[in-house]
Write an enzyme that holds these catalytic residues in place. Sequence first.
Site, mmCIF file in Angstrom:
data_model
loop_
_atom_site.group_PDB
_atom_site.id
_atom_site.type_symbol
_atom_site.label_atom_id
_atom_site.label_comp_id
_atom_site.label_asym_id
_atom_site.label_seq_id
_atom_site.Cartn_x
_atom_site.Cartn_y
_atom_site.Cartn_z
ATOM 1 N N GLY A 9 0.840 -1.191 0.000
ATOM 2 C CA GLY A 9 0.000 0.000 0.000
ATOM 3 C C GLY A 9 0.870 1.234 0.000
ATOM 4 O O GLY A 9 2.061 1.161 -0.262
ATOM 5 N N CYS A 13 -0.547 3.407 5.475
ATOM 6 C CA CYS A 13 -1.731 2.570 5.253
ATOM 7 C C CYS A 13 -1.830 1.486 6.321
ATOM 8 O O CYS A 13 -2.689 0.616 6.248
ATOM 9 C CB CYS A 13 -1.727 1.973 3.850
ATOM 10 S SG CYS A 13 -0.545 0.639 3.646
ATOM 11 N N LYS A 15 0.677 -0.751 7.351
ATOM 12 C CA LYS A 15 1.432 -1.983 7.107
ATOM 13 C C LYS A 15 2.166 -2.478 8.348
ATOM 14 O O LYS A 15 2.089 -3.652 8.696
ATOM 15 C CB LYS A 15 2.483 -1.773 6.005
ATOM 16 C CG LYS A 15 1.906 -1.596 4.628
ATOM 17 C CD LYS A 15 3.011 -1.401 3.601
ATOM 18 C CE LYS A 15 3.946 -0.270 3.937
ATOM 19 N NZ LYS A 15 3.304 1.050 3.999
ATOM 20 N N SER A 16 2.924 -1.576 8.992
ATOM 21 C CA SER A 16 3.724 -2.003 10.145
ATOM 22 C C SER A 16 2.832 -2.390 11.310
ATOM 23 O O SER A 16 3.154 -3.295 12.081
ATOM 24 C CB SER A 16 4.704 -0.898 10.549
ATOM 25 O OG SER A 16 5.622 -0.673 9.492
ATOM 26 N N GLU A 87 9.233 -3.142 5.631
ATOM 27 C CA GLU A 87 9.971 -2.211 4.747
ATOM 28 C C GLU A 87 10.592 -2.994 3.586
ATOM 29 O O GLU A 87 11.719 -2.739 3.158
ATOM 30 C CB GLU A 87 11.055 -1.446 5.527
ATOM 31 C CG GLU A 87 10.578 -0.742 6.791
ATOM 32 C CD GLU A 87 9.684 0.473 6.543
ATOM 33 O OE1 GLU A 87 9.481 0.857 5.373
ATOM 34 O OE2 GLU A 87 9.156 1.020 7.523
ATOM 35 N N ALA A 88 9.819 -3.953 3.062
ATOM 36 C CA ALA A 88 10.343 -4.856 2.033
ATOM 37 C C ALA A 88 10.671 -4.140 0.727
ATOM 38 O O ALA A 88 11.437 -4.664 -0.092
ATOM 39 C CB ALA A 88 9.343 -5.984 1.778
ATOM 40 N N GLN A 89 10.142 -2.934 0.550
ATOM 41 C CA GLN A 89 10.493 -2.179 -0.668
ATOM 42 C C GLN A 89 11.973 -1.842 -0.713
ATOM 43 O O GLN A 89 12.529 -1.590 -1.773
ATOM 44 C CB GLN A 89 9.647 -0.893 -0.778
ATOM 45 C CG GLN A 89 10.000 0.228 0.179
ATOM 46 C CD GLN A 89 9.375 0.080 1.565
ATOM 47 O OE1 GLN A 89 8.701 -0.901 1.835
ATOM 48 N NE2 GLN A 89 9.595 1.061 2.430
#
Length: 216
Positions: A9, A13, A15-16, A87-89
């Site tokens: 997202g 949004c 995620k964490s 933080e996989a991006q």
Amino acid sequence: MSELVFFCGTMDCGKSTLALQIEHNRSARGLVGMIFTRNDRAGEGKLSSRLGLVTDAVEVEDGADLYAHLVDHLSQGRRADYVIADEAQFLDPGQIDQLARVVDDLDLDVYAFGITTDFRSKLFPGSQRLVELADRVEVLQVEALCWCGARATHNARTVGGVMVVEGAQVVVGDVTGSKDEIGYEVLCRRHHRRRMTAATARAAALAPDVLPVSSG
Ligand SMILES: [Zn+2]
């Protein structure tokens, strides 16, 4: 059957927060997670959410082999029942391939969390590889809102409050208060295209005779 799931997202949004929720639910059932992160806002080796929750994590360094890390960990007789990668991006595509191998060869679930696109609305390489490899992609619909109230689908980078569309892909926001302070803001696509942040819109409203520049 284990799976690689990509929860994605915009910024803000949730995620964490969801990553921490998954960690909490599995810990409560006696399961032990291996948690990876990179460049978390709370500092090295932390997974944190904007709501103030935080847990320890393994900071992923450049060139780290995540599959080998798991194999080492398990061969020392230590436990890992599932994997979270926040933080996989910021992971490189090869590291995403290693996570897929963790699923297939070690039979562990891997839950990856990341921002899909950068401030130029281009896919992060790590997120692109996740879209290519994941068994399941879940777009998080926790509503992050643009200043106009529309659903925020794009990430903007600001320098001194002004939106920019050029620069390095990864720059962690600073909070020094300097006039060149780098910040991030989520916007709807319309206002991302028009480069109109909350601050720009406010300034335009205060000076009605100066029309905001429209890039069409
Ligand atoms: Zn908007």
